[in-house]
Design a protein around this motif. Structure first.
Motif, PDB file in Angstrom:
ATOM      1  N   GLY A   3       0.817  -1.218   0.000  1.00  0.00           N
ATOM      2  CA  GLY A   3       0.000   0.000   0.000  1.00  0.00           C
ATOM      3  C   GLY A   3       0.847   1.263   0.000  1.00  0.00           C
ATOM      4  O   GLY A   3       2.076   1.217   0.172  1.00  0.00           O
ATOM      5  N   ALA A   4       0.159   2.376  -0.173  1.00  0.00           N
ATOM      6  CA  ALA A   4       0.860   3.663  -0.162  1.00  0.00           C
ATOM      7  C   ALA A   4       1.524   3.896   1.188  1.00  0.00           C
ATOM      8  O   ALA A   4       2.558   4.555   1.279  1.00  0.00           O
ATOM      9  CB  ALA A   4      -0.134   4.780  -0.483  1.00  0.00           C
ATOM     10  N   THR A   5       0.943   3.319   2.234  1.00  0.00           N
ATOM     11  CA  THR A   5       1.508   3.501   3.586  1.00  0.00           C
ATOM     12  C   THR A   5       2.940   2.979   3.651  1.00  0.00           C
ATOM     13  O   THR A   5       3.790   3.586   4.327  1.00  0.00           O
ATOM     14  CB  THR A   5       0.612   2.767   4.617  1.00  0.00           C
ATOM     15  OG1 THR A   5      -0.716   3.290   4.485  1.00  0.00           O
ATOM     16  CG2 THR A   5       1.093   2.983   6.033  1.00  0.00           C
ATOM     17  N   THR A  63      -7.154  12.857   0.696  1.00  0.00           N
ATOM     18  CA  THR A  63      -8.403  12.127   0.513  1.00  0.00           C
ATOM     19  C   THR A  63      -9.413  12.360   1.648  1.00  0.00           C
ATOM     20  O   THR A  63     -10.617  12.405   1.418  1.00  0.00           O
ATOM     21  CB  THR A  63      -8.091  10.615   0.441  1.00  0.00           C
ATOM     22  OG1 THR A  63      -6.853  10.429  -0.219  1.00  0.00           O
ATOM     23  CG2 THR A  63      -9.175   9.850  -0.263  1.00  0.00           C
ATOM     24  N   TRP A  90      -2.973  12.406   5.404  1.00  0.00           N
ATOM     25  CA  TRP A  90      -1.992  11.485   4.803  1.00  0.00           C
ATOM     26  C   TRP A  90      -0.581  12.029   4.815  1.00  0.00           C
ATOM     27  O   TRP A  90       0.373  11.283   5.067  1.00  0.00           O
ATOM     28  CB  TRP A  90      -2.446  11.058   3.404  1.00  0.00           C
ATOM     29  CG  TRP A  90      -3.682  10.213   3.497  1.00  0.00           C
ATOM     30  CD1 TRP A  90      -4.943  10.567   3.119  1.00  0.00           C
ATOM     31  CD2 TRP A  90      -3.793   8.906   4.068  1.00  0.00           C
ATOM     32  NE1 TRP A  90      -5.823   9.551   3.412  1.00  0.00           N
ATOM     33  CE2 TRP A  90      -5.142   8.524   3.998  1.00  0.00           C
ATOM     34  CE3 TRP A  90      -2.877   8.020   4.650  1.00  0.00           C
ATOM     35  CZ2 TRP A  90      -5.613   7.295   4.470  1.00  0.00           C
ATOM     36  CZ3 TRP A  90      -3.337   6.795   5.116  1.00  0.00           C
ATOM     37  CH2 TRP A  90      -4.689   6.447   5.027  1.00  0.00           C
ATOM     38  N   ASN A 131      -3.270  15.220  -3.179  1.00  0.00           N
ATOM     39  CA  ASN A 131      -4.707  15.266  -2.885  1.00  0.00           C
ATOM     40  C   ASN A 131      -4.965  14.546  -1.569  1.00  0.00           C
ATOM     41  O   ASN A 131      -4.751  13.338  -1.468  1.00  0.00           O
ATOM     42  CB  ASN A 131      -5.500  14.596  -4.010  1.00  0.00           C
ATOM     43  CG  ASN A 131      -6.994  14.704  -3.789  1.00  0.00           C
ATOM     44  OD1 ASN A 131      -7.551  15.802  -3.767  1.00  0.00           O
ATOM     45  ND2 ASN A 131      -7.656  13.578  -3.594  1.00  0.00           N
ATOM     46  N   CYS A 184       1.447  15.620  -0.229  1.00  0.00           N
ATOM     47  CA  CYS A 184       0.374  14.773  -0.739  1.00  0.00           C
ATOM     48  C   CYS A 184      -0.470  15.647  -1.662  1.00  0.00           C
ATOM     49  O   CYS A 184      -1.057  16.636  -1.211  1.00  0.00           O
ATOM     50  CB  CYS A 184      -0.465  14.240   0.434  1.00  0.00           C
ATOM     51  SG  CYS A 184      -1.871  13.265  -0.111  1.00  0.00           S
ATOM     52  N   SER A 215      -2.054   9.172  -4.523  1.00  0.00           N
ATOM     53  CA  SER A 215      -2.931   8.001  -4.393  1.00  0.00           C
ATOM     54  C   SER A 215      -4.371   8.290  -4.810  1.00  0.00           C
ATOM     55  O   SER A 215      -5.009   7.463  -5.431  1.00  0.00           O
ATOM     56  CB  SER A 215      -2.940   7.497  -2.951  1.00  0.00           C
ATOM     57  OG  SER A 215      -1.691   6.946  -2.623  1.00  0.00           O
ATOM     58  N   ASP A 231       2.581  12.173  -3.168  1.00  0.00           N
ATOM     59  CA  ASP A 231       1.651  11.050  -3.039  1.00  0.00           C
ATOM     60  C   ASP A 231       0.389  11.424  -3.820  1.00  0.00           C
ATOM     61  O   ASP A 231      -0.325  12.354  -3.445  1.00  0.00           O
ATOM     62  CB  ASP A 231       1.337  10.851  -1.540  1.00  0.00           C
ATOM     63  CG  ASP A 231       0.228   9.838  -1.285  1.00  0.00           C
ATOM     64  OD1 ASP A 231      -0.321   9.269  -2.250  1.00  0.00           O
ATOM     65  OD2 ASP A 231      -0.096   9.627  -0.097  1.00  0.00           O
ATOM     66  N   GLN A 290      -5.954   1.691  -5.662  1.00  0.00           N
ATOM     67  CA  GLN A 290      -7.357   1.347  -5.372  1.00  0.00           C
ATOM     68  C   GLN A 290      -8.363   2.489  -5.392  1.00  0.00           C
ATOM     69  O   GLN A 290      -9.489   2.324  -4.943  1.00  0.00           O
ATOM     70  CB  GLN A 290      -7.432   0.614  -4.030  1.00  0.00           C
ATOM     71  CG  GLN A 290      -7.157   1.446  -2.793  1.00  0.00           C
ATOM     72  CD  GLN A 290      -5.696   1.447  -2.386  1.00  0.00           C
ATOM     73  OE1 GLN A 290      -4.827   1.215  -3.190  1.00  0.00           O
ATOM     74  NE2 GLN A 290      -5.422   1.713  -1.112  1.00  0.00           N
ATOM     75  N   LYS A 291      -7.959   3.645  -5.900  1.00  0.00           N
ATOM     76  CA  LYS A 291      -8.938   4.727  -6.017  1.00  0.00           C
ATOM     77  C   LYS A 291      -9.207   5.049  -7.488  1.00  0.00           C
ATOM     78  O   LYS A 291     -10.334   5.015  -7.937  1.00  0.00           O
ATOM     79  CB  LYS A 291      -8.447   5.965  -5.271  1.00  0.00           C
ATOM     80  CG  LYS A 291      -8.322   5.683  -3.778  1.00  0.00           C
ATOM     81  CD  LYS A 291      -7.449   6.660  -3.090  1.00  0.00           C
ATOM     82  CE  LYS A 291      -6.937   6.148  -1.777  1.00  0.00           C
ATOM     83  NZ  LYS A 291      -7.965   5.725  -0.834  1.00  0.00           N
TER      84      LYS A 291
HETATM   85  C1  LIG Z   1      -3.566  10.067  -0.231  1.00  0.00           C
HETATM   86  C2  LIG Z   1      -3.408   8.728   0.415  1.00  0.00           C
HETATM   87  N1  LIG Z   1      -2.176   8.316   0.759  1.00  0.00           N
HETATM   88  C3  LIG Z   1      -1.986   7.121   1.334  1.00  0.00           C
HETATM   89  C4  LIG Z   1      -3.034   6.278   1.610  1.00  0.00           C
HETATM   90  C5  LIG Z   1      -2.773   4.952   2.246  1.00  0.00           C
HETATM   91  O1  LIG Z   1      -2.965   3.977   1.306  1.00  0.00           O
HETATM   92  P1  LIG Z   1      -2.933   2.408   1.658  1.00  0.00           P
HETATM   93  O2  LIG Z   1      -4.169   2.126   2.413  1.00  0.00           O
HETATM   94  O3  LIG Z   1      -2.886   1.781   0.305  1.00  0.00           O
HETATM   95  O4  LIG Z   1      -1.694   2.158   2.435  1.00  0.00           O
HETATM   96  C6  LIG Z   1      -4.330   6.656   1.266  1.00  0.00           C
HETATM   97  C7  LIG Z   1      -5.467   5.761   1.541  1.00  0.00           C
HETATM   98  O5  LIG Z   1      -6.605   6.087   1.508  1.00  0.00           O
HETATM   99  C8  LIG Z   1      -4.513   7.917   0.657  1.00  0.00           C
HETATM  100  O6  LIG Z   1      -5.742   8.335   0.332  1.00  0.00           O
END
Ligand SMILES: Cc1ncc(COP(=O)(O)O)c(C=O)c1O
Length: 391
Positions: free
Chosen positions: A75-77, A180, A115, A178, A176, A203, A201, A224-225
């Motif tokens: 994941g992005a995390t 979310t 984020w 955007n 970041c 995402s 980022d 996943q978005k």
């Molecule tokens: C902008 C942004 N960065 C990072 C994340 C974390 O992503 P992940 O759940 O894939 O680790 C999200 C998840 O919603 C996000 O919206």
């Protein structure tokens, strides 16, 4: 059940033609007689899928040839850590070559929402694991401190405190694009010194509009978005930032960008199905006319929604007009009771996943690429009707 209007923030709506194509090919992808999930990642047919996916992404984003595209996991995390480790390593390498070992390294974060805040915290957590150079995490912009304790604004760059790269060893500037959760989006690319890699980022606004990749050291985002299912994170990294695994902080191989680049994202088994779905989504995006065309649709969708909010007495946007997201439109009603009633009525009308993030409440309409304009129109119709019935 009929097709649901899905305003979820992620995992989010996938274009229907993409789902239908995946369904059609589910048992027999590209004449192999197997599902894509049953193919070896080292097989020819999967290799072709991976190459085509990279090519389509390169074409759509006009990615320059001195960048690598990596398909990462976790994941992005996980990239919060990877960005820190890899770019601190690149800076340590540079300092070592210049005979300036042991000097302090600074990493700048622009904190504009949940984020980027989490990314900065992760960097802070990892600081003690770096051997050889002290590292300092600097919040060059901390919106809450400038905006009465709240997110929802992006002050002009003249009010930020970016670290001067002539006086300090700045490994990168991170933001970041955007946010979310808070519905805050940059409408410009921050100006940073050419010597400092800019990291973003994306995402939740990946491929939602054109972006000048050449301005960045790293552009990354989870799929996943706007790009497919959960399970793969795409990292676009400038090649000069890839350093050997033995340089810089000790880091797990799976977090290392050069290992991923050297092995074409196949150091281990990549998430093959997710990559395949990303590939189909990119093909769909090309059919829509590419990023400029989808960007225009996204502008139109978000503008009409904000217009209703701004002209209403019942709905209110907590975000300043110059940084409102065109992907995640967040708004509040005058009371929490009304918000609950609004969300309940939406569900009854087959409009789903409109609840704001659990940390902020309210309403959030995520209107990613895959969400048709008619679905925004249906939401607007409901909002107007709801307001009429409650005035
Ligand atoms: C902008 C942004 N960065 C990072 C994340 C974390 O992503 P992940 O759940 O894939 O680790 C999200 C998840 O919603 C996000 O919206």
């Amino acid at each position: 059940m009929s097709y649901a209007l899905n305003f979820g923030a992620g995992p989010a709506k996938i274009p229907q033609p993409v789902l239908l194509k995946a369904q059609k090919e589910f048992l027999n992808v590209h004449g192999t007689g197997m599902s894509v999930m049953e193919l070896s990642h080292r097989s020819k047919p999967f290799g072709a899928i991976l190459e085509k996916t990279k090519k389509d992404l390169t074409d759509l984003m006009e990615i320059p040839s001195n960048y690598s595209i990596l398909f990462m996991q976790g994941g992005a995390t996980t990239e919060f850590a990877s960005v820190f480790y890899n770019l601190v390593a690149a800076k340590q390498d540079e300092l070592k070559k210049a005979g300036r070992e042991g000097e302090e390294i600074v990493v700048d974060y622009l904190v504009t929402g949940a984020w980027s805040s989490k990314a900065a915290q992760e960097a802070e957590r990892l600081v003690p694991t770096v051997i050889g150079n002290p590292v300092r995490v600097h919040r060059a912009l901390n919106v809450k401190a400038l905006n009465g304790g709240k997110f929802g604004a992006i002050p002009p760059q003249s009010e930020w405190q970016l670290t001067d790269p002539k006086k300090h060893n700045v490994a990168y500037v991170y933001y970041c694009d955007n946010e979310t959760v808070h519905g805050v989006e940059f409408q410009f690319i921050p100006e940073v010194d050419a010597s400092v890699p800019l990291v973003t980022d994306v995402s939740s606004n990946f491929l939602s509009r054109p972006i000048d990749v050449s301005k960045f050291g790293i552009v990354y985002g989870g799929a996943q978005k706007n790009l497919g299912p959960a399970g793969v994170t795409i990292v676009i990294v400038r090649n000069d930032l890839l350093v050997d695994i033995n340089i810089g902080p000790i880091r797990p191989l799976m977090l290392d960008f050069k290992t991923a680049a050297d092995n074409d994202s196949m150091y281990n088994t990549p998430p093959t199905f997710a990559i395949y779905m990303v590939g189909l989504t990119l093909e769909w995006l090309k059919d829509q006319g590419g990023l400029k065309a989808i960007g225009n649709v996204n502008d139109r969708k978000s503008e009409k929604l904000y217009k209703v909010i701004d002209e209403s007495k019942l709905y209110k946007s907590p975000v300043q007009p110059n940084c409102r997201s065109h992907m995640n439109v967040v708004f509040n009603l005058t009371t929490e009771e009304l918000e609950k009633e609004f969300l309940k009525g939406a569900e009854e009308r087959n409009m789903h996943q409109l609840k704001g993030h659990r940390s902020v409440g309210g309403v959030r309409a995520s209107i990613y690429n895959a969400l048709p304009e008619e679905d925004v129109d249906a939401l607007i119709e409901y909002m107007l009707e709801f307001e009429k019935n409650h005035s």
